[in-house]
Design an enzyme around this catalytic site. Structure first.
Site, PDB file in Angstrom:
ATOM      1  N   HIS A 103     -12.250   1.664 -27.597  1.00 44.87           N
ATOM      2  CA  HIS A 103     -11.816   0.260 -27.535  1.00 44.87           C
ATOM      3  C   HIS A 103     -10.747  -0.003 -26.482  1.00 44.87           C
ATOM      4  CE1 HIS A 103     -13.543  -2.030 -31.169  1.00 44.87           C
ATOM      5  NE2 HIS A 103     -14.416  -1.180 -30.692  1.00 44.87           N
ATOM      6  N   ARG A 144     -12.753   5.980 -31.745  1.00 48.94           N
ATOM      7  CA  ARG A 144     -12.929   4.535 -31.618  1.00 48.94           C
ATOM      8  C   ARG A 144     -11.778   3.898 -30.836  1.00 48.94           C
ATOM      9  NH1 ARG A 144     -13.315  -0.756 -35.190  1.00 48.94           N
ATOM     10  NH2 ARG A 144     -15.054  -1.662 -34.077  1.00 48.94           N
ATOM     11  N   HIS A 164     -21.685   6.640 -32.874  1.00 50.90           N
ATOM     12  CA  HIS A 164     -21.960   6.277 -34.259  1.00 50.90           C
ATOM     13  C   HIS A 164     -22.542   7.430 -35.085  1.00 50.90           C
ATOM     14  CE1 HIS A 164     -21.704   1.679 -33.416  1.00 50.90           C
ATOM     15  NE2 HIS A 164     -20.538   2.288 -33.367  1.00 50.90           N
ATOM     16  N   TRP A 215     -23.006   6.165 -40.725  1.00 50.64           N
ATOM     17  CA  TRP A 215     -24.326   6.185 -40.090  1.00 50.64           C
ATOM     18  C   TRP A 215     -25.077   7.478 -40.383  1.00 50.64           C
ATOM     19  CZ3 TRP A 215     -19.990   4.102 -37.786  1.00 50.64           C
ATOM     20  CH2 TRP A 215     -20.077   2.807 -37.251  1.00 50.64           C
TER      21      TRP A 215
HETATM   22 ZN1  ZEM Z   1     -18.508   1.578 -32.685  1.00 51.77          ZN
HETATM   23  N1  ZEM Z   1     -18.159   0.432 -34.343  1.00 51.77           N
HETATM   24  N2  ZEM Z   1     -19.475   0.027 -31.797  1.00 51.77           N
HETATM   25  N3  ZEM Z   1     -18.746   2.672 -30.997  1.00 51.77           N
HETATM   26  N4  ZEM Z   1     -17.475   3.076 -33.551  1.00 51.77           N
HETATM   27  C1  ZEM Z   1     -17.538   0.846 -35.502  1.00 51.77           C
HETATM   28  C2  ZEM Z   1     -17.047   2.114 -35.769  1.00 51.77           C
HETATM   29  C3  ZEM Z   1     -17.029   3.145 -34.853  1.00 51.77           C
HETATM   30  C4  ZEM Z   1     -19.729  -1.219 -32.359  1.00 51.77           C
HETATM   31  C5  ZEM Z   1     -19.138  -1.736 -33.542  1.00 51.77           C
HETATM   32  O1  ZEM Z   1     -19.104  -3.064 -33.731  1.00 51.77           O
HETATM   33  C6  ZEM Z   1     -18.512  -0.889 -34.506  1.00 51.77           C
HETATM   34  C7  ZEM Z   1     -19.411   2.320 -29.853  1.00 51.77           C
HETATM   35  C8  ZEM Z   1     -20.153   1.167 -29.711  1.00 51.77           C
HETATM   36  C9  ZEM Z   1     -20.174   0.114 -30.630  1.00 51.77           C
HETATM   37  C10 ZEM Z   1     -17.220   4.307 -32.976  1.00 51.77           C
HETATM   38  C11 ZEM Z   1     -17.471   4.687 -31.666  1.00 51.77           C
HETATM   39  C12 ZEM Z   1     -18.174   3.909 -30.757  1.00 51.77           C
HETATM   40  C13 ZEM Z   1     -17.489  -0.224 -36.438  1.00 51.77           C
HETATM   41  C14 ZEM Z   1     -16.838  -0.168 -37.804  1.00 51.77           C
HETATM   42  C15 ZEM Z   1     -18.102  -1.306 -35.833  1.00 51.77           C
HETATM   43  C16 ZEM Z   1     -18.306  -2.664 -36.476  1.00 51.77           C
HETATM   44  C17 ZEM Z   1     -15.327  -0.417 -37.669  1.00 51.77           C
HETATM   45  C18 ZEM Z   1     -14.615  -0.356 -38.999  1.00 51.77           C
HETATM   46  O2  ZEM Z   1     -15.004  -1.108 -39.902  1.00 51.77           O
HETATM   47  O3  ZEM Z   1     -13.656   0.437 -39.123  1.00 51.77           O
HETATM   48  C19 ZEM Z   1     -20.638  -1.947 -31.489  1.00 51.77           C
HETATM   49  C20 ZEM Z   1     -21.173  -3.341 -31.727  1.00 51.77           C
HETATM   50  C21 ZEM Z   1     -20.917  -1.111 -30.427  1.00 51.77           C
HETATM   51  C22 ZEM Z   1     -21.828  -1.314 -29.270  1.00 51.77           C
HETATM   52  C23 ZEM Z   1     -22.875  -2.132 -29.278  1.00 51.77           C
HETATM   53  C24 ZEM Z   1     -19.228   3.329 -28.845  1.00 51.77           C
HETATM   54  C25 ZEM Z   1     -19.780   3.247 -27.424  1.00 51.77           C
HETATM   55  C26 ZEM Z   1     -18.452   4.321 -29.402  1.00 51.77           C
HETATM   56  C27 ZEM Z   1     -17.936   5.599 -28.829  1.00 51.77           C
HETATM   57  C28 ZEM Z   1     -18.558   6.294 -27.888  1.00 51.77           C
HETATM   58  C29 ZEM Z   1     -16.637   5.188 -33.970  1.00 51.77           C
HETATM   59  C30 ZEM Z   1     -16.257   6.650 -33.769  1.00 51.77           C
HETATM   60  C31 ZEM Z   1     -16.522   4.455 -35.150  1.00 51.77           C
HETATM   61  C32 ZEM Z   1     -16.003   4.918 -36.504  1.00 51.77           C
HETATM   62  C33 ZEM Z   1     -14.535   4.609 -36.659  1.00 51.77           C
HETATM   63  C34 ZEM Z   1     -13.969   5.065 -37.977  1.00 51.77           C
HETATM   64  O4  ZEM Z   1     -12.858   4.609 -38.300  1.00 51.77           O
HETATM   65  O5  ZEM Z   1     -14.574   5.873 -38.682  1.00 51.77           O
END
Ligand code: ZEM
Length: 299
Positions: A51, A47, A180, A196
């Protein structure tokens, strides 16, 4: 001449072996420190890589155009973007390698951390190039470039992933769905809750299968609007995730990736690698690097 929305990577990089050494250090720390969430810091590293790259805006010729190049998430100002809540954990995890390998920029460190995490969590090989340079406070991108999970239209998802980042429908579906497969939402970070998939420390195409096969209902709780699976009530989908099922142009790629794991993984490897390089021009002398996993090296 360089386009104004592109930055030039340094040609003064180390040989491949040096980066494989850093990769190994990160991978070994990932293996040793299993006291986070579901047993791995890998997901939060992925993540962080996303980001720091996902702030890029291809239409922005200003100093603060975003993307992984400038390593600006080391500044409080960028850490305070509400979308970045929870990522300090990942920065802190990687900080010792910045001290040990002082030639490495933050942009290179954080993107390499994501590449390492994906490969060590049994994902595909991700091509990676070094040469990003740390820039100052004036390179911090504005807020609201990273996607807002509460939005529920295809138009919104495309405005971020196509409008700013320049990806196709198929590429955005692949990025979001494989991303996800990993990790979870944290009530104290994003306000959302839960994983997820049933294997949040493995890179899989399970997100796509679950999104199609499960019956997703709005969760009945006093938190943010999110979806829960009717059969186990232990998994979650964000409103933006549900768009991939509801929008017919997205859905056909969800179906493709649910059926064809190999295609899913090779497309993801390609698109994630390009995500990490948005807004950067690398010199011809810097060839894409492909790292060996610890397992492949017998480590
Ligand atoms: Zn995420 N993501 N993401 N994402 N994401 C979260 C967690 C993780 C969105 C989003 O708002 C959120 C992509 C696209 C998008 C990962 C990878 C990728 C979380 C939870 C949210 C709310 C955060 C938390 O509470 O810690 C949205 C709206 C997206 C697009 C529409 C893309 C592209 C990613 C990578 C290729 C990963 C690995 C996580 C889990 C993080 C963790 O700490 O476990």
């Amino acid at each position: 001449l360089l386009a104004t929305n592109v930055r030039e990577a340094s040609a003064a990089v180390k040989p491949f072996e040096e980066y494989q050494k850093i990769y190994n250090d990160i991978a070994e720390k990932l293996r040793e420190e299993d006291d986070h969430d579901d047993g791995s810091y890998g997901p939060v590293l992925v993540r962080l890589a996303w980001h720091c790259s996902g702030t890029y805006d291809q239409n922005d010729p200003s100093a603060n155009k975003g993307g992984s190049y400038a390593g600006t998430m080391r500044f409080q100002q960028e850490q305070n973007d509400p979308e970045n809540a929870g990522l300090k954990v990942a920065q802190d995890f990687l900080e010792p390698f910045k001290t040990k390998y002082s030639h490495l920029s933050y942009g290179d460190l954080w993107t390499l951390g994501g590449v390492c995490a994906i490969q060590e969590l049994s994902g595909p090989k991700i091509k990676w190039r070094p040469g990003r340079k740390d820039l100052g406070l004036d390179a911090v991108p504005p807020y609201h470039r990273l996607p807002d999970a509460s939005q529920e239209t295809g138009e919104y998802v495309r405005s971020v992933f196509n409008g700013r980042l320049g990806f196709t429908d198929q590429e955005m579906v692949c990025l979001i769905g494989v991303g996800h497969a990993l990790g979870r939402c944290h009530p104290d970070a994003s306000g959302y809750d839960g994983p997820w998939t049933f294997s949040p420390t493995m890179v899989t195409n399970d997100f796509f299968k679950l999104l199609l096969d499960e019956d997703w209902k709005i969760r009945n709780w006093d938190g943010k609007k999110q979806y829960t699976d009717s059969s186990t009530k232990s998994l979650m989908m964000l409103p933006t995730d549900m768009v991939l099922k509801k929008d017919s142009k997205f859905r056909k790629y969800v179906e493709l990736y649910a059926k064809d794991e190999e295609k899913c993984m090779s497309d993801f490897a390609d698109v994630f690698s390009r995500l990490l390089e948005r807004g950067i021009k690398f010199p011809d002398s810097t060839k894409p690097m492909v790292f060996k996993t610890l397992e492949e090296q017998g480590l």
